[in-house]
Design a protein around this motif. Structure first.
Motif, PDB file in Angstrom:
ATOM      1  N   GLU A   4       0.604 -21.749  34.458  1.00 39.98           N
ATOM      2  CA  GLU A   4       1.164 -21.367  33.155  1.00 39.98           C
ATOM      3  C   GLU A   4       1.091 -22.524  32.164  1.00 39.98           C
ATOM      4  O   GLU A   4       0.809 -22.320  30.974  1.00 39.98           O
ATOM      5  CB  GLU A   4       2.613 -20.911  33.339  1.00 39.98           C
ATOM      6  N   CYS A   5       1.345 -23.753  32.642  1.00 42.27           N
ATOM      7  CA  CYS A   5       1.250 -24.908  31.745  1.00 42.27           C
ATOM      8  C   CYS A   5      -0.180 -25.138  31.287  1.00 42.27           C
ATOM      9  O   CYS A   5      -0.419 -25.518  30.137  1.00 42.27           O
ATOM     10  CB  CYS A   5       1.797 -26.157  32.433  1.00 42.27           C
ATOM     11  N   LEU A   6      -1.135 -24.919  32.162  1.00 36.18           N
ATOM     12  CA  LEU A   6      -2.539 -25.046  31.785  1.00 36.18           C
ATOM     13  C   LEU A   6      -2.873 -24.077  30.665  1.00 36.18           C
ATOM     14  O   LEU A   6      -3.512 -24.441  29.665  1.00 36.18           O
ATOM     15  CB  LEU A   6      -3.432 -24.775  33.000  1.00 36.18           C
ATOM     16  N   GLN A   7      -2.417 -22.851  30.798  1.00 34.24           N
ATOM     17  CA  GLN A   7      -2.683 -21.849  29.766  1.00 34.24           C
ATOM     18  C   GLN A   7      -1.975 -22.193  28.459  1.00 34.24           C
ATOM     19  O   GLN A   7      -2.575 -22.112  27.376  1.00 34.24           O
ATOM     20  CB  GLN A   7      -2.247 -20.467  30.254  1.00 34.24           C
ATOM     21  N   LEU A   8      -0.712 -22.588  28.555  1.00 30.96           N
ATOM     22  CA  LEU A   8       0.038 -22.921  27.346  1.00 30.96           C
ATOM     23  C   LEU A   8      -0.588 -24.103  26.607  1.00 30.96           C
ATOM     24  O   LEU A   8      -0.740 -24.071  25.383  1.00 30.96           O
ATOM     25  CB  LEU A   8       1.492 -23.242  27.705  1.00 30.96           C
ATOM     26  N   PHE A   9      -0.956 -25.136  27.349  1.00 27.64           N
ATOM     27  CA  PHE A   9      -1.505 -26.327  26.706  1.00 27.64           C
ATOM     28  C   PHE A   9      -2.866 -26.046  26.083  1.00 27.64           C
ATOM     29  O   PHE A   9      -3.133 -26.461  24.953  1.00 27.64           O
ATOM     30  CB  PHE A   9      -1.607 -27.470  27.711  1.00 27.64           C
ATOM     31  N   THR A  10      -3.739 -25.341  26.794  1.00 34.95           N
ATOM     32  CA  THR A  10      -5.076 -25.093  26.263  1.00 34.95           C
ATOM     33  C   THR A  10      -5.073 -24.091  25.112  1.00 34.95           C
ATOM     34  O   THR A  10      -6.032 -24.030  24.344  1.00 34.95           O
ATOM     35  CB  THR A  10      -6.015 -24.576  27.369  1.00 34.95           C
ATOM     36  N   GLN A  11      -3.989 -23.325  24.984  1.00 32.98           N
ATOM     37  CA  GLN A  11      -3.880 -22.397  23.860  1.00 32.98           C
ATOM     38  C   GLN A  11      -3.091 -22.975  22.690  1.00 32.98           C
ATOM     39  O   GLN A  11      -2.795 -22.280  21.718  1.00 32.98           O
ATOM     40  CB  GLN A  11      -3.226 -21.094  24.329  1.00 32.98           C
ATOM     41  N   GLY A  12      -2.738 -24.261  22.791  1.00 33.56           N
ATOM     42  CA  GLY A  12      -2.086 -24.935  21.676  1.00 33.56           C
ATOM     43  C   GLY A  12      -0.598 -24.766  21.594  1.00 33.56           C
ATOM     44  O   GLY A  12      -0.007 -25.007  20.534  1.00 33.56           O
ATOM     45  N   ALA A  44       1.725 -26.406  23.493  1.00 34.13           N
ATOM     46  CA  ALA A  44       2.467 -27.576  23.976  1.00 34.13           C
ATOM     47  C   ALA A  44       1.802 -28.836  23.447  1.00 34.13           C
ATOM     48  O   ALA A  44       0.574 -28.931  23.403  1.00 34.13           O
ATOM     49  CB  ALA A  44       2.517 -27.607  25.496  1.00 34.13           C
ATOM     50  N   ALA A  45       2.628 -29.792  23.024  1.00 37.80           N
ATOM     51  CA  ALA A  45       2.092 -31.049  22.491  1.00 37.80           C
ATOM     52  C   ALA A  45       1.716 -32.012  23.602  1.00 37.80           C
ATOM     53  O   ALA A  45       0.824 -32.849  23.431  1.00 37.80           O
ATOM     54  CB  ALA A  45       3.120 -31.697  21.569  1.00 37.80           C
ATOM     55  N   MET A  46       2.399 -31.913  24.760  1.00 40.70           N
ATOM     56  CA  MET A  46       2.114 -32.764  25.916  1.00 40.70           C
ATOM     57  C   MET A  46       2.247 -31.935  27.192  1.00 40.70           C
ATOM     58  O   MET A  46       2.910 -30.902  27.212  1.00 40.70           O
ATOM     59  CB  MET A  46       3.096 -33.949  25.987  1.00 40.70           C
ATOM     60  N   TRP A  47       1.620 -32.438  28.227  1.00 43.31           N
ATOM     61  CA  TRP A  47       1.730 -31.818  29.545  1.00 43.31           C
ATOM     62  C   TRP A  47       1.539 -32.915  30.574  1.00 43.31           C
ATOM     63  O   TRP A  47       0.547 -33.655  30.546  1.00 43.31           O
ATOM     64  CB  TRP A  47       0.662 -30.739  29.719  1.00 43.31           C
ATOM     65  N   TYR A  48       2.485 -33.061  31.499  1.00 42.69           N
ATOM     66  CA  TYR A  48       2.377 -34.028  32.587  1.00 42.69           C
ATOM     67  C   TYR A  48       2.080 -33.272  33.865  1.00 42.69           C
ATOM     68  O   TYR A  48       2.887 -32.457  34.313  1.00 42.69           O
ATOM     69  CB  TYR A  48       3.665 -34.834  32.726  1.00 42.69           C
ATOM     70  N   ASP A  49       0.891 -33.538  34.451  1.00 51.60           N
ATOM     71  CA  ASP A  49       0.515 -32.796  35.654  1.00 51.60           C
ATOM     72  C   ASP A  49      -0.671 -33.477  36.329  1.00 51.60           C
ATOM     73  O   ASP A  49      -0.975 -34.632  36.059  1.00 51.60           O
ATOM     74  CB  ASP A  49       0.190 -31.336  35.322  1.00 51.60           C
ATOM     75  N   ASP A  50      -1.345 -32.728  37.179  1.00 48.66           N
ATOM     76  CA  ASP A  50      -2.394 -33.253  38.050  1.00 48.66           C
ATOM     77  C   ASP A  50      -3.661 -33.621  37.272  1.00 48.66           C
ATOM     78  O   ASP A  50      -4.103 -32.877  36.396  1.00 48.66           O
ATOM     79  CB  ASP A  50      -2.725 -32.191  39.098  1.00 48.66           C
ATOM     80  N   THR A  51      -4.273 -34.748  37.652  1.00 44.15           N
ATOM     81  CA  THR A  51      -5.512 -35.183  37.008  1.00 44.15           C
ATOM     82  C   THR A  51      -6.647 -34.195  37.239  1.00 44.15           C
ATOM     83  O   THR A  51      -7.619 -34.179  36.475  1.00 44.15           O
ATOM     84  CB  THR A  51      -5.943 -36.563  37.523  1.00 44.15           C
ATOM     85  N   VAL A  52      -6.557 -33.359  38.282  1.00 40.41           N
ATOM     86  CA  VAL A  52      -7.630 -32.421  38.589  1.00 40.41           C
ATOM     87  C   VAL A  52      -7.827 -31.402  37.479  1.00 40.41           C
ATOM     88  O   VAL A  52      -8.879 -30.776  37.370  1.00 40.41           O
ATOM     89  CB  VAL A  52      -7.342 -31.702  39.932  1.00 40.41           C
ATOM     90  N   PHE A  53      -6.826 -31.239  36.617  1.00 43.54           N
ATOM     91  CA  PHE A  53      -6.923 -30.232  35.566  1.00 43.54           C
ATOM     92  C   PHE A  53      -7.603 -30.740  34.297  1.00 43.54           C
ATOM     93  O   PHE A  53      -7.733 -29.993  33.325  1.00 43.54           O
ATOM     94  CB  PHE A  53      -5.532 -29.697  35.222  1.00 43.54           C
ATOM     95  N   ALA A  54      -8.036 -31.985  34.294  1.00 43.92           N
ATOM     96  CA  ALA A  54      -8.654 -32.540  33.091  1.00 43.92           C
ATOM     97  C   ALA A  54      -9.904 -31.767  32.690  1.00 43.92           C
ATOM     98  O   ALA A  54     -10.086 -31.410  31.512  1.00 43.92           O
ATOM     99  CB  ALA A  54      -8.987 -34.020  33.297  1.00 43.92           C
ATOM    100  N   GLY A  55     -10.773 -31.498  33.658  1.00 38.20           N
ATOM    101  CA  GLY A  55     -11.977 -30.734  33.358  1.00 38.20           C
ATOM    102  C   GLY A  55     -11.669 -29.336  32.861  1.00 38.20           C
ATOM    103  O   GLY A  55     -12.156 -28.927  31.792  1.00 38.20           O
ATOM    104  N   PRO A  56     -10.863 -28.548  33.598  1.00 39.08           N
ATOM    105  CA  PRO A  56     -10.498 -27.222  33.120  1.00 39.08           C
ATOM    106  C   PRO A  56      -9.811 -27.222  31.753  1.00 39.08           C
ATOM    107  O   PRO A  56     -10.019 -26.302  30.954  1.00 39.08           O
ATOM    108  CB  PRO A  56      -9.550 -26.707  34.208  1.00 39.08           C
ATOM    109  N   VAL A  57      -9.005 -28.240  31.461  1.00 35.72           N
ATOM    110  CA  VAL A  57      -8.344 -28.312  30.155  1.00 35.72           C
ATOM    111  C   VAL A  57      -9.381 -28.361  29.041  1.00 35.72           C
ATOM    112  O   VAL A  57      -9.288 -27.629  28.041  1.00 35.72           O
ATOM    113  CB  VAL A  57      -7.399 -29.535  30.076  1.00 35.72           C
ATOM    114  N   LEU A  58     -10.354 -29.225  29.181  1.00 30.24           N
ATOM    115  CA  LEU A  58     -11.372 -29.348  28.132  1.00 30.24           C
ATOM    116  C   LEU A  58     -12.250 -28.105  28.047  1.00 30.24           C
ATOM    117  O   LEU A  58     -12.650 -27.689  26.954  1.00 30.24           O
ATOM    118  CB  LEU A  58     -12.231 -30.585  28.387  1.00 30.24           C
ATOM    119  N   GLU A  59     -12.538 -27.503  29.190  1.00 26.99           N
ATOM    120  CA  GLU A  59     -13.400 -26.321  29.189  1.00 26.99           C
ATOM    121  C   GLU A  59     -12.688 -25.084  28.643  1.00 26.99           C
ATOM    122  O   GLU A  59     -13.323 -24.222  28.045  1.00 26.99           O
ATOM    123  CB  GLU A  59     -13.910 -26.044  30.604  1.00 26.99           C
ATOM    124  N   GLN A  60     -11.367 -24.999  28.866  1.00 27.04           N
ATOM    125  CA  GLN A  60     -10.632 -23.806  28.447  1.00 27.04           C
ATOM    126  C   GLN A  60      -9.923 -23.962  27.104  1.00 27.04           C
ATOM    127  O   GLN A  60      -9.276 -23.028  26.633  1.00 27.04           O
ATOM    128  CB  GLN A  60      -9.600 -23.450  29.523  1.00 27.04           C
TER     129      GLN A  60
END
Length: 449
Positions: free
Chosen positions: A258-266, A268-284
């Protein structure tokens, strides 16, 4: 460390063949061998499922059945199978928490002979911190699919607009200040997104890193529970209040997905979580957001670093009757060959990160991960599971305590934490209930007798 609660179970059946590999003779079967494989539902494994046809061409005599489950379903299903020796699975995806515990119990196979003989797999190429996570007493018991730590994702445009600058290693006090300034409920933008959903691998993962850097700990040197001690309590209170005041709405229901979706859709201003999501964040990332996403080290307070350390690995249960075929599968899924295939076919952001040194030497990968690749490596190397806290502790693990009882006490505590985040109970009530539960569990286990 990643979990998810909403993906449906996915079953894929793919035909494979085993011809030959470095260090092993050609396998020949009178009929196809069927491997049943239990996997965690995460973006990288979904990519693996899409690319598995390439393995079919290379190894046509093995049939593989993937059972892909959300982490909260995967763990109990696999635990039940290996503990009861029912033999349902030939390969299981397990985390850094389980590897040493299950190796000690004799539930999973020592892979050292396979790894040492398979020169193409190149065991020496594994990142040392990650290799250590999937080893027990110096022997390899799982092949690391990916390794990771944790860091901060943030919106550079919102920071600039507010006149804020994110340090490379922020403090939690700074993060709280930024969240307060950037929180814009009328615009639907939370100051920060954090895991709130229950689970020892969910909300307790980031919270435990906060406890560590605040000077708290789960247990003292005599295994006395420390949740109600001043610094541990301060860290828990800080986390809950940050989410309640400046986090996403209904945070107690949200995990990494849910945080991945919220952050990539604008949202949330910040998100603290796993480094593995860096690629998906930029792609999504939604249009206009990709170029405005920045990364920073895990926030600290009383420690120099506070990021977690995690690996998802592929292990072979002792009950598997197809051990050599299983090795062929897990070796391919965690090989340099597969990493290059994933980058070429699925995009370099879908490459499993944090497992191999050679990954970070691939020109295409270096270009694609220029914004976060070096920071991911720095985060992994900065984590210290042997000395995770300010004070001495009798356990190892950064975002978890590597003892069998932690699953029980962690899940219970995470439920109390979610209740505090949602406002159903107070932080003090959550801590008191959790402290009592931990005392009871540890006494029953003989730690405090």
């Amino acid at each position: 460390m990643v979990t998810q609660a909403k993906l449906r179970s996915l079953t894929l059946s793919v035909a494979f063949a085993v011809t030959s590999a470095a260090g092993f003779s050609t396998l020949a079967y009178s009929e196809p061998v069927t491997l049943t494989v239990a996997l965690a539902a995460n973006p990288q494994m979904q990519t693996a499922a899409k690319l598995i046809g390439n393995f079919e061409q290379k190894y046509p005599d093995i049939k593989v059945r993937f059972q892909t489950l959300p982490e909260n379903q995967l763990r109990p299903a696999v635990l039940k199978d290996v503990a009861t020796k029912s033999g349902q699975y030939d390969v299981v995806m397990i985390g850094a928490y389980e590897v040493p515990l299950w190796a000690q119990k004799g539930w999973i196979t020592d892979l050292s002979t396979y790894a040492n003989s398979d020169t193409a797999w190149n065991q020496a190429d594994l990142l040392k911190p990650i290799r250590n996570l999937v080893s027990y007493q110096g022997k390899l018991f799982a092949t690391p699919f990916y390794g990771s730590s944790s860091f901060v994702f943030y919106r550079k445009d919102l920071f600039a607009k507010a006149g804020l600058t994110m340090p490379q290693t922020p403090t939690w006090d700074q993060v709280a200040q930024y969240a307060a300034k950037l929180d814009n409920k009328s615009a639907g933008v939370a100051g920060i997104c954090l895991r709130g959903v229950p689970g020892w691998g969910q909300n307790l993962a980031p919270l435990t890193t906060v406890i560590n850097t605040f000077g708290g700990r789960w247990f003292d040197e005599k295994w006395q529970p420390q949740l109600s001690e001043t610094k541990t309590k301060a860290a828990i209170t800080f986390y809950v209040n940050l989410l309640r005041e400046h986090g996403q709405p209904d945070a107690a229901k949200d995990g990494w997905q849910e945080c991945l979706q919220l952050f990539t859709q604008g949202h949330a201003a910040m998100w603290y979580d796993d480094t593995v999501f860096a690629g998906p964040v930029l792609e999504q990332a939604a249009p206009g957001l990709k170029d405005n996403i920045g990364f920073a080290m895990a926030p600290v307070k009383d420690t120099k670093a506070s990021g977690w350390l995690w690996a998802w690995g592929l292990a072979i249960p002792k009950t598997s009757r197809n051990q050599e075929a299983a090795w062929k599968l897990i070796a391919w899924l965690t090989s340099p060959e597969y990493i290059k295939l994933a980058g070429t076919k699925a995009g370099w952001g879908q490459v499993p990160p944090g497992s191999r040194t050679s990954t970070y030497q691939i020109p295409e990968y270096k270009t694609a991960t220029a914004a976060f690749g070096d920071l991911t490596l720095a985060s992994i190397n900065a984590a210290d599971p042997l000395h995770p806290t300010v004070m001495p502790v009798p356990y190892t693990g950064v975002q978890y305590v590597d003892i069998p009882e932690f699953e029980q006490i962690g899940d219970f505590t995470s439920q109390q934490l979610a209740g505090a985040i949602s406002g159903q109970i107070t932080v003090d009530q959550a801590i008191d209930a959790s402290q009592k539960k931990i005392v009871d569990v540890m006494q029953d286990s003989g730690y405090n007798k």
